[in-house]
Design a protein around this motif. Structure first.
Motif, PDB file in Angstrom:
ATOM      1  N   GLY A  40       0.528  -0.842   0.242  1.00  0.00           N
ATOM      2  CA  GLY A  40       0.415  -0.353   0.220  1.00  0.00           C
ATOM      3  C   GLY A  40       0.608   0.896   0.371  1.00  0.00           C
ATOM      4  O   GLY A  40       0.610   1.887  -0.487  1.00  0.00           O
ATOM      5  N   ALA A  76      -2.287   5.778   4.340  1.00  0.00           N
ATOM      6  CA  ALA A  76      -3.683   5.717   3.207  1.00  0.00           C
ATOM      7  C   ALA A  76      -4.087   7.179   2.254  1.00  0.00           C
ATOM      8  O   ALA A  76      -3.685   7.449   2.632  1.00  0.00           O
ATOM      9  CB  ALA A  76      -4.562   5.140   4.305  1.00  0.00           C
ATOM     10  N   ARG A  77      -3.911   5.691   1.513  1.00  0.00           N
ATOM     11  CA  ARG A  77      -4.023   6.659   0.251  1.00  0.00           C
ATOM     12  C   ARG A  77      -5.279   5.730  -1.062  1.00  0.00           C
ATOM     13  O   ARG A  77      -5.447   4.220  -0.706  1.00  0.00           O
ATOM     14  CB  ARG A  77      -3.030   7.096  -0.508  1.00  0.00           C
ATOM     15  CG  ARG A  77      -1.894   7.988  -0.211  1.00  0.00           C
ATOM     16  CD  ARG A  77      -1.076   7.183  -0.925  1.00  0.00           C
ATOM     17  NE  ARG A  77      -0.051   5.818  -0.344  1.00  0.00           N
ATOM     18  CZ  ARG A  77      -0.540   5.875   0.761  1.00  0.00           C
ATOM     19  NH1 ARG A  77      -0.009   6.455   1.902  1.00  0.00           N
ATOM     20  NH2 ARG A  77       0.458   4.419   1.386  1.00  0.00           N
ATOM     21  N   LYS A  78      -6.365   6.111  -1.738  1.00  0.00           N
ATOM     22  CA  LYS A  78      -7.349   5.961  -2.484  1.00  0.00           C
ATOM     23  C   LYS A  78      -7.760   6.365  -3.084  1.00  0.00           C
ATOM     24  O   LYS A  78      -7.681   7.933  -3.839  1.00  0.00           O
ATOM     25  CB  LYS A  78      -8.039   5.271  -1.318  1.00  0.00           C
ATOM     26  CG  LYS A  78     -10.231   5.273  -2.294  1.00  0.00           C
ATOM     27  CD  LYS A  78     -10.774   4.873  -1.242  1.00  0.00           C
ATOM     28  CE  LYS A  78     -11.979   4.560  -1.661  1.00  0.00           C
ATOM     29  NZ  LYS A  78     -13.078   4.555  -1.035  1.00  0.00           N
ATOM     30  N   SER A  90     -10.693   6.779  -6.925  1.00  0.00           N
ATOM     31  CA  SER A  90     -11.736   5.925  -7.197  1.00  0.00           C
ATOM     32  C   SER A  90     -12.399   6.756  -8.925  1.00  0.00           C
ATOM     33  O   SER A  90     -12.078   8.049  -8.733  1.00  0.00           O
ATOM     34  CB  SER A  90     -12.722   6.241  -6.451  1.00  0.00           C
ATOM     35  OG  SER A  90     -12.660   5.772  -4.963  1.00  0.00           O
ATOM     36  N   SER A 100      -8.165  10.673  -1.936  1.00  0.00           N
ATOM     37  CA  SER A 100      -8.394  10.868  -0.562  1.00  0.00           C
ATOM     38  C   SER A 100      -6.960   9.983  -0.840  1.00  0.00           C
ATOM     39  O   SER A 100      -6.491   9.460  -0.565  1.00  0.00           O
ATOM     40  CB  SER A 100      -9.692  10.832  -0.154  1.00  0.00           C
ATOM     41  OG  SER A 100      -9.248   8.839  -0.790  1.00  0.00           O
ATOM     42  N   GLY A 101      -6.278  10.915   0.922  1.00  0.00           N
ATOM     43  CA  GLY A 101      -5.133  10.514   1.323  1.00  0.00           C
ATOM     44  C   GLY A 101      -5.376  10.935   3.234  1.00  0.00           C
ATOM     45  O   GLY A 101      -6.288  11.943   2.936  1.00  0.00           O
TER      46      GLY A 101
END
Length: 137
Positions: free
Chosen positions: A6, A29-31, A33, A65-66
């Protein structure tokens, strides 16, 4: 594709607008979409009354996002100034063994938090603001 770490999914910013991206902050944390709206063209003559969609007609968008900690006061100030100015800036998401997605994004949320006996953390949300580019690996 084998499992990936990750920590290798990176969020980068091209602050100067010259095409050179630098990793922002210490994201834990990263995302990323991708979404696309649908355009329903179902009518009374649709076979079996099943919904029909018009391909390629909806609006596409991406969200980044993060959360994490800022590595220094400069990266905090940069992201904060982009948010408060409502500025569209070039960001890039690096997805290991997949590629890079880059383009214009607007910072839509910036939140700070902290525990009494811990560090200050932040959460950031970005929404695409134009056409994105994908460069595969």
């Amino acid at each position: 594709m084998a499992a990936q770490k990750g920590k290798d999914l990176l969020l980068k910013l091209d602050e100067a607008g010259d095409g050179s991206f630098a990793t922002i902050a210490g994201l834990r944390a990263r995302k990323l979409s991708f979404n696309a709206e649908t355009v329903d063209i179902t009518d009374t003559e649709s076979a079996g009354r099943w919904r029909e969609l018009l391909g390629g007609a909806g609006v596409s968008r991406a969200s980044l996002s993060g959360s994490g900690i800022f590595k220094d006061a400069g990266s905090d100030a940069t992201l904060r100034s982009i948010f408060f100015a409502g500025r569209i800036a070039a960001f890039e998401a690096v997805i290991p063994d997949f590629g890079r997605v880059s383009g214009p994004f607007q910072v839509t949320a910036l939140e700070y938090a902290g525990e009494h006996n811990g560090e200050v953390t932040f959460d950031v949300a970005l929404e695409s603001a134009g056409a994105l580019r994908f460069d595969g690996i």
